[in-house]
Design an enzyme around this catalytic site. Structure first.
Site, PDB file in Angstrom:
ATOM      1  N   HIS A 138      14.979   2.177 -15.911  1.00 32.19           N
ATOM      2  CA  HIS A 138      14.681   2.692 -14.571  1.00 32.19           C
ATOM      3  C   HIS A 138      15.828   3.578 -14.086  1.00 32.19           C
ATOM      4  O   HIS A 138      15.609   4.610 -13.462  1.00 32.19           O
ATOM      5  CB  HIS A 138      14.475   1.528 -13.589  1.00 32.19           C
ATOM      6  CG  HIS A 138      13.238   0.719 -13.879  1.00 32.19           C
ATOM      7  ND1 HIS A 138      12.222   0.574 -12.965  1.00 32.19           N
ATOM      8  CD2 HIS A 138      12.844   0.044 -14.985  1.00 32.19           C
ATOM      9  CE1 HIS A 138      11.266  -0.181 -13.491  1.00 32.19           C
ATOM     10  NE2 HIS A 138      11.629  -0.514 -14.715  1.00 32.19           N
ATOM     11  N   ASP A 152      12.507   3.288  -6.456  1.00 35.91           N
ATOM     12  CA  ASP A 152      11.767   2.744  -7.587  1.00 35.91           C
ATOM     13  C   ASP A 152      10.515   2.007  -7.130  1.00 35.91           C
ATOM     14  O   ASP A 152      10.505   1.369  -6.075  1.00 35.91           O
ATOM     15  CB  ASP A 152      12.684   1.764  -8.318  1.00 35.91           C
ATOM     16  CG  ASP A 152      12.247   1.511  -9.731  1.00 35.91           C
ATOM     17  OD1 ASP A 152      12.917   2.037 -10.636  1.00 35.91           O
ATOM     18  OD2 ASP A 152      11.247   0.800  -9.934  1.00 35.91           O
TER      19      ASP A 152
END
Ligand code: UDP
Length: 491
Positions: A20, A128
């Protein structure tokens, strides 16, 4: 770019897992290269790896604004995690509850995040998908929140189809019963065993619902993909799933030189020039690269089978293994080190590999991947066909995109979604040899995949260049945020 662009400020906030953080850092570099002031928010334990990736570009003076890093102390202990556990990759416990605790620890950052947002007042935040609560905080302060998923549009559309048509409800978890995913642009057939048994992780079901709701409320979605790669799914995502979408990838292409390519995610465990020299001794397209992403620790029994499969295959190889202890003879078949590695057929990297450098070397002709989206897209962008070996998460969906839609890979044959490494079926060396052979043997099927892979890589390269589709999407988003700032009077 006009003067109004100069001070446009975007704050990026990744979830703490290498898969990520890496693309969000690339994303920040990408926007910074377009004159936007960019900041990254993370926790102290993740700062060194990010710093490693941004130092070179910050020092190069090519940016109008150096990328800034802001830190929030991570509440590991309050969340019941081991002290210093700030990244999913440091979770050693096989207990799935630990992962749920990790996600919850982030929610304790709500107030500190609000403080940072109030202080910096950026024009937008890109956060995110695993941080759904950031939407509420951003909305309270009237800062547009863009979601970063870090997966393929195909997998987002397929997940939407599964939820919308409640596909999994009528089939018992783990069963080999197959079904076609309804409403998608292609006929995609999968079996129930390729999806999570959500009864094993009830905490996650609630969490995924929150993610969906937060996305519906957010300003839009920034995707690490490019229109030409999955045009039907870009359209489907906009029209059927109903999100505003900017395709800005492949973001890894922002790493242009050797240093940038080798400083992503972590310090490499091999000297990069040694790795490149080894590759230089091999014929173009002859080497197979095997790496299962940033999290997966291969059980010893599986490493042995991979080694046997590679020994039996004709292709030279680079194998990445993580967290193996003891002597090599404890985990490699007898004589492998001397007979295979010693004679230059293979290179074993114990730890972190310079993946982008390796994939982009002309000697590499195949990639055995667990189908994490970054790896898939990096493989596609390098024009390298893949041998797909999904394990969990949305990897089985990405496999269908690679094999059925893009037709640039073949499956190794894994059909069971399993969260815990030790519980996975050990894939036999012979299965691995066969799948590697289909991609590397130079036959008609292999050559067709290679041709397609090169074509997609070229399209990806064009997408991020001036005049390309991703370049245009980045520009449109920047202009829209500037326009919004004017209308909201924050100019
Ligand atoms: N990666 C790397 N070296 C390694 C392992 C992984 O550079 O030894 C990078 C890889 O290039 C990719 C990311 O880590 O950018 C892994 O992301 P992916 O989505 O493929 O898988 P995940 O680790 O999230 O399962």
């Amino acid at each position: 770019m006009g003067s109004a662009t100069r001070d446009l400020h975007i704050l990026f906030f990744p979830f703490s897992a290498p898969g990520h953080i890496i693309p969000i850092v690339d994303l920040a570099k990408l926007f910074a290269s377009r004159g936007v002031k960019t900041s990254i928010l993370t926790t102290p334990g993740n700062a060194p790896s990010i710093q490693l990736s941004i130092d070179q570009v910050n020092d190069s003076s090519t940016l109008r604004h150096p990328i800034a890093l802001y830190l929030l102390p991570f509440p590991s202990t309050e969340a019941g995690l081991p002290t210093g556990c700030e990244n999913v990759s440091s979770i050693t416990s096989a207990n799935l509850d630990t992962r749920v605790k990790f996600v919850r620890a982030f929610e304790l950052l709500r107030q500190p995040f609000a403080r940072v947002l109030r202080e910096l007042l950026p024009d937008a935040v890109v956060t995110d998908t695993f941080l759904p609560w950031t939407q509420d905080v951003a909305a309270e302060l009237d800062v547009p929140r863009l979601v970063f998923h870090g997966t393929s549009l195909f997998s987002l559309c397929a997940s939407d189809s599964i939820d919308r048509f409640k596909v999994l409800d009528s089939v018992p978890p783990g069963s080999a019963q197959s079904f076609v995913l309804p409403g998608l642009p292609h006929r995609i057939e999968m079996q129930r065993s390729q999806f999570r048994d959500s009864s094993k992780m009830p905490g996650f079901t609630v969490f995924f619902d929150r993610i969906r709701i937060s996305e519906e409320r957010s300003y839009g979605v920034v995707a690490n993909s490019y229109y030409e790669l999955e045009p039907d799914y870009a359209e489907h995502y906009r029209k059927v799933v109903g999100r505003r979408l900017w395709n800005v990838g492949p973001v890894s292409l922002c790493n242009r030189n050797e240093i940038e390519k080798s400083r992503r995610g972590d310090e490499t465990s091999i000297d990069c020039s040694q790795c490149l020299s080894w590759l230089n001794t091999k014929k173009p397209g002859s080497v197979v690269y095997i790496c299962f992403g940033s999290m997966y620790k291969l059980p010893i029994a599986q490493i042995r089978e991979i080694a046997l499969g590679l020994e039996a295959s004709d292709a030279p190889f680079i194998l990445v293994v993580r967290d193996v202890r003891g002597n090599d003879s404890d985990w490699l078949p007898e004589g492998f080190e001397e007979e295979v590695v010693g004679r230059g057929k293979g290179l074993i990297i114990r730890g972190w590999a310079p993946q982008l450098l390796i994939l982009n070397h002309e000697a590499v002709g195949g990639f055995v991947t667990h189908c994490g989206w970054n790896s898939c897209l990096e493989g596609v962008s390098a024009g390298v066909p893949m041998i797909t070996w999904p394990m969990f998460a949305e990897q089985f969906l990405n496999e269908r995109l690679i094999v059925d839609v893009l037709k640039v890979g073949v499956g190794v044959g894994v059909k069971e979604y399993v969260d815990i490494a030790a519980e996975r079926r050990v894939v036999a060396g012979e299965e691995i040899r066969r799948a590697v052979g289909r991609v590397m043997d130079g036959g008609e099927e292999a050559e067709e995949m290679r041709r397609r892979a090169r074509e997609l890589a070229e399209m990806g390269r064009r997408a991020v260049e001036e005049g390309g589709s991703s370049y245009a999407d980045v520009g449109e988003l920047i202009q829209e945020l500037i326009g919004r700032r004017k209308t909201t009077g924050t100019e």
